[in-house]
Design a protein around this motif. Structure first.
Motif, short mmCIF file in Angstrom:
data_model
loop_
_atom_site.label_atom_id
_atom_site.label_comp_id
_atom_site.label_asym_id
_atom_site.label_seq_id
_atom_site.Cartn_x
_atom_site.Cartn_y
_atom_site.Cartn_z
N ALA A 33 0.82 -1.22 0.00
CA ALA A 33 0.00 0.00 0.00
C ALA A 33 0.85 1.26 0.00
O ALA A 33 0.40 2.32 -0.46
N GLN A 34 2.08 1.15 0.49
CA GLN A 34 2.95 2.32 0.61
C GLN A 34 3.78 2.60 -0.65
O GLN A 34 4.51 3.59 -0.70
N THR A 35 3.63 1.78 -1.67
CA THR A 35 4.45 1.94 -2.87
C THR A 35 4.06 3.16 -3.69
O THR A 35 4.91 3.80 -4.31
N SER A 36 2.76 3.48 -3.72
CA SER A 36 2.31 4.66 -4.46
C SER A 36 0.88 5.01 -4.05
O SER A 36 0.17 4.18 -3.47
N THR A 37 0.47 6.21 -4.41
CA THR A 37 -0.89 6.65 -4.10
C THR A 37 -1.92 5.81 -4.84
O THR A 37 -2.97 5.45 -4.29
N VAL A 38 -1.62 5.48 -6.09
CA VAL A 38 -2.54 4.67 -6.89
C VAL A 38 -2.72 3.28 -6.28
O VAL A 38 -3.84 2.78 -6.14
N VAL A 39 -1.62 2.65 -5.90
CA VAL A 39 -1.69 1.31 -5.30
C VAL A 39 -2.41 1.38 -3.96
O VAL A 39 -3.21 0.49 -3.63
N TYR A 40 -2.16 2.43 -3.18
CA TYR A 40 -2.83 2.58 -1.89
C TYR A 40 -4.35 2.59 -2.07
O TYR A 40 -5.08 1.93 -1.31
N LYS A 41 -4.83 3.30 -3.08
CA LYS A 41 -6.28 3.38 -3.29
C LYS A 41 -6.87 2.02 -3.63
O LYS A 41 -8.02 1.73 -3.31
N VAL A 42 -6.07 1.18 -4.31
CA VAL A 42 -6.54 -0.17 -4.65
C VAL A 42 -6.50 -1.09 -3.44
O VAL A 42 -7.42 -1.89 -3.21
N VAL A 43 -5.46 -0.96 -2.62
CA VAL A 43 -5.23 -1.88 -1.50
C VAL A 43 -6.01 -1.49 -0.24
O VAL A 43 -6.40 -2.36 0.55
N ALA A 44 -6.27 -0.20 -0.04
CA ALA A 44 -6.89 0.28 1.19
C ALA A 44 -8.19 -0.44 1.55
O ALA A 44 -8.40 -0.81 2.71
N PRO A 45 -9.12 -0.68 0.60
CA PRO A 45 -10.35 -1.40 0.97
C PRO A 45 -10.10 -2.80 1.52
O PRO A 45 -10.89 -3.31 2.31
N VAL A 46 -9.01 -3.43 1.07
CA VAL A 46 -8.63 -4.75 1.59
C VAL A 46 -7.97 -4.60 2.96
O VAL A 46 -8.28 -5.33 3.91
N LEU A 47 -7.08 -3.63 3.08
CA LEU A 47 -6.31 -3.41 4.30
C LEU A 47 -7.19 -3.05 5.48
O LEU A 47 -6.95 -3.50 6.61
N TYR A 48 -8.23 -2.27 5.24
CA TYR A 48 -9.08 -1.78 6.33
C TYR A 48 -10.44 -2.47 6.40
O TYR A 48 -11.33 -2.02 7.11
N ARG A 49 -10.59 -3.57 5.65
CA ARG A 49 -11.89 -4.27 5.66
C ARG A 49 -12.25 -4.75 7.06
O ARG A 49 -13.41 -4.70 7.47
N VAL A 50 -11.26 -5.21 7.80
CA VAL A 50 -11.47 -5.70 9.17
C VAL A 50 -10.68 -4.82 10.13
O VAL A 50 -9.49 -4.59 9.93
#
Length: 290
Positions: A33-50
């Motif tokens: 998620a920390q690699t780029s802003t674009v990747v963060y937006k893709v990964v965030a819903p998975v990272l914060y789902r729980v």
């Protein structure tokens, strides 16, 4: 390398990687998620789902509240949370806790150990699943929460809670939840609980049968799933035979053989289940019947 593939495929690859590793290697997903802003937006819903809030991390949560941008951050993260675990054995009715919970605007499933925590739940229309300790905690629920729930899970291992009137107990629970379709019944003990064999040996199968049949009498109920875990595994065959006698395919059972040394260990199991999208309804199996 991802620059060479179509955007939609790159997003799919990144999200798939996050989903694959989130339950077994969360630090890797955080790094991704920390690699780029674009990747963060893709990964965030998975990272914060729980999200898990407990005695262990509540002090950290309180400290975050003093960060100037906390409210903006909490709103962004809270909107992504789909499953919230409130793993308190006790909790004060504090403004801090209430403030944290009000940001969980998109939460769909909540597990709560504490009756007080239940009274602090946000009045969000997105909440559909609630996993509680005891039925009496339903009395603390805000009315909007009751009117939107489709899934409810309760601990019913202590049959003395409903021995006087299993039908009345059932009416109290399901009557207060007009949209409920899925009921989970937990028969669970942990090894370091001195009272565990008292509950296991004292578990009254005929009383439990009355409760089960009362729940199944509600046409709105489409699935009743029973989780047998800890010391109650010793009574599994009896409960399995009961389901065969009931002959209702809406009633299913899950024999969970995972070792539960303590309530904190049980909390870890709940977290693992949440990340792996595992619950009593997904794991329980029917015994057959008409």
């Amino acid at each position: 390398m991802l620059d060479a593939v179509p955007t939609e495929l790159a997003i799919h690859i990144i999200r798939s990687a996050a989903l694959q590793f989130i339950a077994i290697d969360r630090p890797t997903v955080i790094s991704l998620a920390q690699t780029s802003t674009v990747v963060y937006k893709v990964v965030a819903p998975v990272l914060y789902r729980v999200i898990v809030v407990s005695e262990k991390n509540m002090n950290i949560v309180r400290e975050l509240m003093f960060v100037p941008d906390f409210e903006h951050l909490a709103q962004r993260v809270g909107a992504l949370v789909r499953e919230l675990l409130l793993l308190f054995t006790s909790i004060d009715d504090s403004g801090d806790t209430r403030r944290v919970l009000r940001f969980m605007t998109g939460v769909e499933s909540i597990s709560a150990f504490s009756g007080v925590a239940v009274s602090l739940l946000p009045e969000t229309s997105s909440l559909r699943c609630l996993k509680l300790g005891y039925a009496r905690e339903l009395d603390s629920l805000p009315q909007p929460v009751k009117f939107n729930l489709t899934h409810i899970s309760l601990y019913v291992g202590n049959t003395t809670d409903y021995v006087q009137s299993p039908v009345g107990y059932c009416a109290h629970v399901l009557g207060a939840l007009p949209t409920i379709t899925h009921v989970g019944l937990g028969l669970i003990t942990v090894e370091d609980d001195d009272a565990r064999w008292q509950w296991v040996n004292g578990f009254n199968i005929p009383v439990f049968e009355l409760l089960l049949r009362a729940i199944l009498a509600f046409n709105k109920v489409r699935h009743v799933a029973i989780r047998v875990s800890g010391g109650f595994v010793a009574r599994y065959t009896e409960i399995e035979n009961l389901l065969r006698q009931v002959k209702d395919t809406r009633a299913t059972i899950w024999c969970d053989h995972r070792r539960l040394e303590s309530w904190p260990k049980y909390a870890e199991v709940l977290v693992d289940d949440a990340w792996n999208e595992r619950n009593v309804w997904s794991e329980a199996r029917a015994m057959g019947g008409a």
